[in-house]
Enzyme design. Structure first.
Site, short mmCIF file in Angstrom:
data_model
loop_
_atom_site.label_atom_id
_atom_site.label_comp_id
_atom_site.label_asym_id
_atom_site.label_seq_id
_atom_site.Cartn_x
_atom_site.Cartn_y
_atom_site.Cartn_z
NE ARG A 1 5.71 -0.12 -2.29
CZ ARG A 1 7.05 -0.49 -2.18
NH1 ARG A 1 7.90 -0.06 -3.24
NH2 ARG A 1 7.61 -1.09 -1.44
CB SER B 1 2.11 -3.52 2.56
OG SER B 1 3.14 -4.39 3.05
CD GLU C 1 2.03 -1.00 -1.06
OE1 GLU C 1 2.53 -1.86 -1.55
OE2 GLU C 1 2.54 -0.49 -0.05
#
Length: 337
Positions: A153, A223, A318
Site C-alpha cells: 500500500r 478498507s 489506509e
C-alpha cells in the site's frame, strides 16, 4: 469555495478553495504555479476531515491503447480511466492477470499511488512504468517499476504526494498466465477441472459485493485500516493467545487481518455520530448520512485504542485523511477548526 461531497466517496460536505482539471501534460506543468494543492483521483481512498484551504487537482487524461506482442501485451492507460472498467476491458480482450483486482474503486492513475491489492495480487506486479510530470520542474518522466518504490500500500508517489502528477500508467501483462488462488476465499476454485480469469473475476466480484458496501449506495472509503505486519516472533505470541487469529505469511513476517481484529472486539455497528463500523465488514467505516470529520476522527481513534489494548497492535489508516492544509500525518494530534 468548492463543495467536496462529490469528489470523495465518503461524501462529507466540506469545501476546497477550487478545483483544477488537468487535461494535458502541458496543463500538468502549470500546477507548480498553485500555492497550495492536493492531487486527487476519484477520491475513493480519500476522506476530507475538514475544509481544505487549497486547490483540488484532478488528472483528467483518458484513453487506452495496447500492443500485442509474442510474449504478452503492453497497455498504456490514461490516469482518469476507471480502474474496474479497465479490468473488465482486459477480460473482454482475453488479457488475463488483473482479474483478482476487479471491483476495486478508483482511477487507474491512483492505482500505483496506493499500490492497490486484493486476493493475493498487487498492481505493481503488472506495472511496467508510470508516466508523470514532476511538479517542481515541470518535466515529464517515465518512471520504471523498479524506481516506483512499491511496497504494501505504498509507493514513491504516496511518499511524495506533492511531487508527481500521474498522466498515464503502462502495464506489461504476460501471456504465460497462471491463476492466483492463494487467497483462502478463492480456495473452492481449485477444485474445478479448469479455471478461467473470468471465473476468478466473477468469484471476486461476488465476494466483494457480499462484504463491501457500494460507495454509490452507502458512502465509504473502502478498507479504512491497513492490515498490520508483525514479526514471526510476535505472531507466535499472538497465536498462542488467539488461536483463531487470521494472518498470512509475507516474506518471513505475518500480515494480520485488521478486519478480524476489529470484529473480535465486537465493534461492528459501533457509531460515533453518523460514522459507523459497517455491520458486515469491520474494516470499513461508513457515512450513514450526516457524518462529520469529528465523527470520523473519534471512531478511528476508538478503534485504534481498543485494538492496541487487546492485541498490542497499532492500526494505521489506509485511507488518506485530508485536513485544512492537506494530508494529516498523525490523526491522534489533529484538531479540526
Amino acid at each position: 469555495m468548492w463543495p467536496l461531497a462529490s469528489h470523495h466517496s465518503f461524501k462529507i460536505n466540506n469545501y476546497a478553495s477550487d478545483v483544477f482539471n488537468v487535461t494535458s501534460v502541458a496543463e500538468a506543468r502549470s500546477v507548480a504555479n498553485l500555492d497550495n494543492y492536493l492531487i486527487l483521483g476519484e477520491g475513493t481512498n480519500t476522506l476530507f476531515i475538514d475544509n481544505y484551504d487549497g486547490v483540488i487537482v484532478k488528472s483528467c487524461i483518458t484513453g487506452i491503447s495496447y500492443e500485442e506482442k509474442k510474449s504478452g501485451w503492453h497497455i498504456r492507460v490514461g490516469a482518469q480511466e476507471n480502474w474496474h472498467d479497465f479490468v473488465v476491458w482486459t477480460l473482454t480482450k482475453n488479457i488475463c492477470g488483473l482479474e483478482n483486482l476487479v471491483l476495486i474503486p478508483g482511477s487507474v492513475g491512483a492505482a500505483p499511488v496506493q499500490n492497490i491489492g486484493a486476493y493475493g495480487v498487487e498492481v505493481s506486479q503488472y506495472i511496467q512504468s508510470v508516466e508523470a510530470v514532476h511538479i517542481d520542474t515541470g518535466e515529464s518522466h517515465t518512471i520504471a517499476n523498479t524506481e516506483c518504490e512499491f511496497s504494501y500500500r505504498d509507493s514513491i508517489f504516496k511518499k511524495n504526494p506533492r511531487s508527481w502528477l500521474i498522466t498515464h500508467v503502462n502495464f506489461n501483462i504476460s501471456k504465460a498466465w497462471q491463476p492466483n488462488l492463494s487467497y483462502p476465499a478463492l480456495a473452492d476454485l481449485k477444485n474445478q477441472t479448469s479455471i478461467s480469469a473470468r471465473a476468478i473475476a466473477d468469484a471476486v466480484t461476488a465476494i466483494r459485493s457480499s462484504k463491501l458496501p457500494n460507495p454509490n449506495e452507502i458512502p465509504n472509503a473502502g478498507s479504512f485500516f491497513k492490515n498490520p505486519v508483525v514479526s514471526a516472533e510476535r505472531y507466535q505470541q499472538l497465536i498462542e493467545d488467539f488461536p483463531n487469529l487470521i494472518a498470512f505469511e509475507v516474506g518471513g513476517d505475518y500480515k494480520l487481518a485488521a478486519g478480524w481484529l476489529i470484529e473480535q472486539l465486537g465493534l461492528k455497528g459501533t457509531c460515533c455520530g453518523d460514522c459507523c463500523v459497517h455491520d458486515k465488514q469491520a474494516l470499513v467505516l461508513v457515512n450513514r448520512g450526516n457524518a462529520t470529520g469529528d465523527n470520523v476522527l473519534a471512531l478511528c481513534r476508538l478503534i485504534q485504542q481498543r485494538v492496541e489494548q487487546r492485541f498490542g497492535v497499532i492500526l494505521e489508516p489506509e485511507v488518506r485523511m485530508i485536513g485544512r492544509n492537506g494530508l494529516i500525518d498523525d490523526i491522534t494530534k489533529y484538531q479540526r477548526s
